[in-house]
Write a protein that holds these residues in place. Structure first.
Motif, short mmCIF file in Angstrom:
data_model
loop_
_atom_site.label_atom_id
_atom_site.label_comp_id
_atom_site.label_asym_id
_atom_site.label_seq_id
_atom_site.Cartn_x
_atom_site.Cartn_y
_atom_site.Cartn_z
N SER A 19 0.84 -1.18 0.00
CA SER A 19 0.00 0.00 0.00
C SER A 19 0.88 1.23 0.00
CB SER A 19 -0.90 0.03 1.24
OG SER A 19 -0.12 0.13 2.41
N THR A 20 0.33 2.32 -0.46
CA THR A 20 1.05 3.58 -0.39
C THR A 20 0.70 4.25 0.93
OG1 THR A 20 -0.75 4.60 -1.61
CG2 THR A 20 1.16 3.89 -2.87
N VAL A 21 1.29 5.41 1.17
CA VAL A 21 1.08 6.10 2.44
C VAL A 21 0.52 7.47 2.18
CG1 VAL A 21 2.21 6.95 4.53
CG2 VAL A 21 2.94 4.80 3.51
N SER A 22 -0.43 7.87 2.98
CA SER A 22 -1.12 9.14 2.78
C SER A 22 -0.23 10.31 3.17
CB SER A 22 -2.40 9.17 3.62
OG SER A 22 -2.06 9.25 4.99
N ARG A 23 -0.75 11.53 2.93
CA ARG A 23 0.01 12.74 3.23
C ARG A 23 0.34 12.85 4.70
NH1 ARG A 23 -1.02 18.61 3.64
NH2 ARG A 23 0.67 19.65 2.55
N SER A 24 -0.53 12.38 5.55
CA SER A 24 -0.25 12.43 6.98
C SER A 24 0.66 11.31 7.43
CB SER A 24 -1.57 12.33 7.76
OG SER A 24 -2.17 11.06 7.55
N GLY A 25 0.89 10.32 6.56
CA GLY A 25 1.72 9.17 6.91
C GLY A 25 1.00 8.18 7.80
N GLU A 26 -0.33 8.25 7.85
CA GLU A 26 -1.07 7.42 8.79
C GLU A 26 -2.04 6.44 8.12
OE1 GLU A 26 -2.93 10.23 11.30
OE2 GLU A 26 -1.10 10.73 12.37
N GLY A 27 -1.95 6.24 6.83
CA GLY A 27 -2.87 5.30 6.23
C GLY A 27 -2.70 5.20 4.74
N PRO A 28 -3.45 4.33 4.07
CA PRO A 28 -3.30 4.13 2.64
C PRO A 28 -3.86 5.28 1.84
CG PRO A 28 -5.11 2.81 3.46
CD PRO A 28 -4.46 3.43 4.65
N ALA A 29 -3.26 5.50 0.70
CA ALA A 29 -3.77 6.49 -0.25
C ALA A 29 -3.68 5.88 -1.63
CB ALA A 29 -2.95 7.78 -0.18
N SER A 30 -4.68 6.04 -2.44
CA SER A 30 -4.73 5.37 -3.73
C SER A 30 -3.84 6.07 -4.73
CB SER A 30 -6.17 5.35 -4.26
OG SER A 30 -6.65 6.67 -4.39
N ALA A 31 -3.23 5.29 -5.62
CA ALA A 31 -2.48 5.84 -6.74
C ALA A 31 -3.46 6.21 -7.83
CB ALA A 31 -1.48 4.80 -7.24
N ALA A 32 -2.98 6.86 -8.87
CA ALA A 32 -3.85 7.24 -9.98
C ALA A 32 -4.46 6.01 -10.62
CB ALA A 32 -3.05 8.03 -11.00
N ALA A 33 -5.67 6.15 -11.13
CA ALA A 33 -6.36 5.02 -11.76
C ALA A 33 -5.62 4.59 -13.01
CB ALA A 33 -7.78 5.42 -12.10
N ALA A 34 -5.47 3.29 -13.18
CA ALA A 34 -4.76 2.76 -14.34
C ALA A 34 -5.62 2.89 -15.59
CB ALA A 34 -4.40 1.29 -14.11
N THR A 35 -4.99 3.04 -16.74
CA THR A 35 -5.69 3.06 -18.01
C THR A 35 -6.32 1.69 -18.23
OG1 THR A 35 -4.12 4.66 -18.89
CG2 THR A 35 -5.45 3.42 -20.49
N PRO A 36 -7.60 1.62 -18.61
CA PRO A 36 -8.25 0.32 -18.83
C PRO A 36 -7.45 -0.56 -19.79
CG PRO A 36 -9.87 2.08 -18.92
CD PRO A 36 -8.52 2.74 -18.83
N GLY A 37 -7.31 -1.82 -19.43
CA GLY A 37 -6.57 -2.76 -20.26
C GLY A 37 -5.13 -2.93 -19.87
N PHE A 38 -4.67 -2.13 -18.90
CA PHE A 38 -3.28 -2.22 -18.45
C PHE A 38 -3.24 -2.51 -16.95
CE2 PHE A 38 -3.06 0.23 -22.30
CZ PHE A 38 -1.90 -0.20 -22.92
N THR A 39 -2.41 -3.48 -16.59
CA THR A 39 -2.22 -3.84 -15.18
C THR A 39 -0.76 -3.66 -14.83
OG1 THR A 39 -3.99 -5.48 -15.32
CG2 THR A 39 -2.45 -5.67 -13.46
N PHE A 40 -0.51 -3.06 -13.67
CA PHE A 40 0.87 -2.84 -13.27
C PHE A 40 1.52 -4.14 -12.85
CE2 PHE A 40 4.22 -2.01 -10.16
CZ PHE A 40 5.01 -1.13 -10.87
N ASP A 41 2.74 -4.35 -13.34
CA ASP A 41 3.57 -5.48 -12.93
C ASP A 41 4.99 -4.96 -12.77
OD1 ASP A 41 5.58 -7.75 -14.14
OD2 ASP A 41 4.03 -8.62 -12.86
N TYR A 42 5.53 -5.05 -11.57
CA TYR A 42 6.83 -4.44 -11.29
C TYR A 42 7.91 -4.96 -12.23
CZ TYR A 42 11.04 -2.87 -8.92
OH TYR A 42 12.26 -2.29 -8.65
N ASP A 43 8.00 -6.27 -12.38
CA ASP A 43 9.08 -6.85 -13.20
C ASP A 43 8.99 -6.37 -14.64
OD1 ASP A 43 10.12 -8.21 -11.04
OD2 ASP A 43 8.94 -10.01 -11.42
N ARG A 44 7.79 -6.28 -15.16
CA ARG A 44 7.63 -5.82 -16.54
C ARG A 44 7.87 -4.32 -16.65
NH1 ARG A 44 2.48 -5.62 -20.45
NH2 ARG A 44 3.59 -5.50 -22.41
N ALA A 45 7.40 -3.56 -15.65
CA ALA A 45 7.53 -2.10 -15.69
C ALA A 45 8.99 -1.67 -15.76
CB ALA A 45 6.86 -1.49 -14.47
#
Length: 305
Positions: A2-28
């Motif tokens: 998970s990412t960390v919010s501005r306060s550092g106290e919880g999750p914050a969502s990343a930008a929405a992915a473009t439809p049809g694309f899934t993030f994969d660290y090794d491929r990225a």
């Protein structure tokens, strides 16, 4: 992760992915392989980097390191974007004017790598949070504003006490000047020798130490644009991007132990405008005779003469 919010106290969502694309660290980050091994890429993935200041060079550092595959950051800044940032700051757009720099840069880093773990320090670095800011980091990347020398001195001093390597890259003209401070080598204070000096002398010594070669001085065509009383000076986006490239490369070398890094009193200055690369060596730092001469030449400039 998970990412960390501005306060550092919880999750914050990343930008929405473009439809049809899934993030994969090794491929990225697969195109890094060849310059680094797969095992080294995973070491970069686990590394933690602290970046203080997200203006001209700081934002570029975070994004360059994110594209390198580094996924853990502590970042600090209290400022908001304004129109005068547009010429050089990587996250300055009309759509980000008035927004906190720390929020925008964090969003961009998460948009590169949604797995990023980013701890935010929206009050900037100060006496109260310095230890927390540096907690568990592998390297400190300095990108504080030029004029906050006292804060910079405290950060470098604490890095040394904690055994944390510290690096700085200054955007000068259309080039980049780089310094690395090893926890076991010459310290920031031993190199710059600003302790107990008047403010003007401190800044003269800081400039001289950052850029012993002074490659950028010859093509400054509007000298009055440098005004230290008003705390302003000219800058270029090219210099900031060059700093990010130099910094990212040296962070990679440090984290992966890929060859020697020349620590202060060694320095590096590349000027793209003049096409010159110089490595400098100033034993004793600003106590070196050439540095003392340079400081004496810089002081009148600071007085506007």
């Amino acid at each position: 992760m998970s990412t960390v919010s501005r306060s550092g106290e919880g999750p914050a969502s990343a930008a929405a992915a473009t439809p049809g694309f899934t993030f994969d660290y090794d491929r990225a980050f697969s195109r890094n392989i060849g310059w680094v091994t797969k095992d080294e890429q995973q070491r970069l993935r686990r590394a933690r980097v602290a970046v203080a200041g997200l203006g001209g060079v700081g934002g570029a550092h975070v994004l360059a390191l994110s594209r390198l595959g580094i996924a853990n950051f502590h970042i600090a800044d209290f400022d908001e974007f304004d129109v005068h940032n547009m010429n050089r700051q990587v996250a300055a757009f009309m759509s980000t004017m008035g927004r906190p720099k720390i929020d925008v840069v964090a969003e961009m880093a998460r948009d590169i790598n949604p797995e990023s773990q980013i701890r935010l320090f929206p009050q900037g670095v100060n006496d109260d949070n310095l230890d927390e800011f540096l907690k568990g980091v592998d390297v400190y990347v300095d990108s504080l504003d030029f004029f906050v020398l006292e804060t910079r001195r405290k950060v470098f001093k604490r890095c040394r006490e904690l055994g944390i390597p510290a690096m700085t890259a200054a955007p000068l003209g259309m080039g980049a000047a780089f310094l690395y401070f090893s926890p076991t080598g010459m310290s920031f204070e031993e190199y710059f020798k600003v302790d107990g000096r008047p403010s003007e002398d401190q800044y003269a010594r800081f400039i001289a130490g950052l850029s012993p070669a002074m490659l950028n001085r010859r093509y400054l065509v509007v000298p009055e644009a440098v005004n230290f009383k008003e705390r302003r000076g000219p800058s270029t986006g090219m210099a900031c991007e060059l700093c990010a490239g130099v910094m990212g490369t040296n962070v990679l070398k440090l984290l992966l132990q890929r060859g020697p890094l020349r620590a202060a009193p060694w320095g590096l200055h590349f000027d793209a405008y003049r096409g010159i690369l110089k490595q400098t060596w100033r034993p004793g730092g600003n106590a070196h005779p050439l540095q003392r001469l340079l400081v004496s030449l810089i002081k009148p400039v600071l007085r506007g003469r």
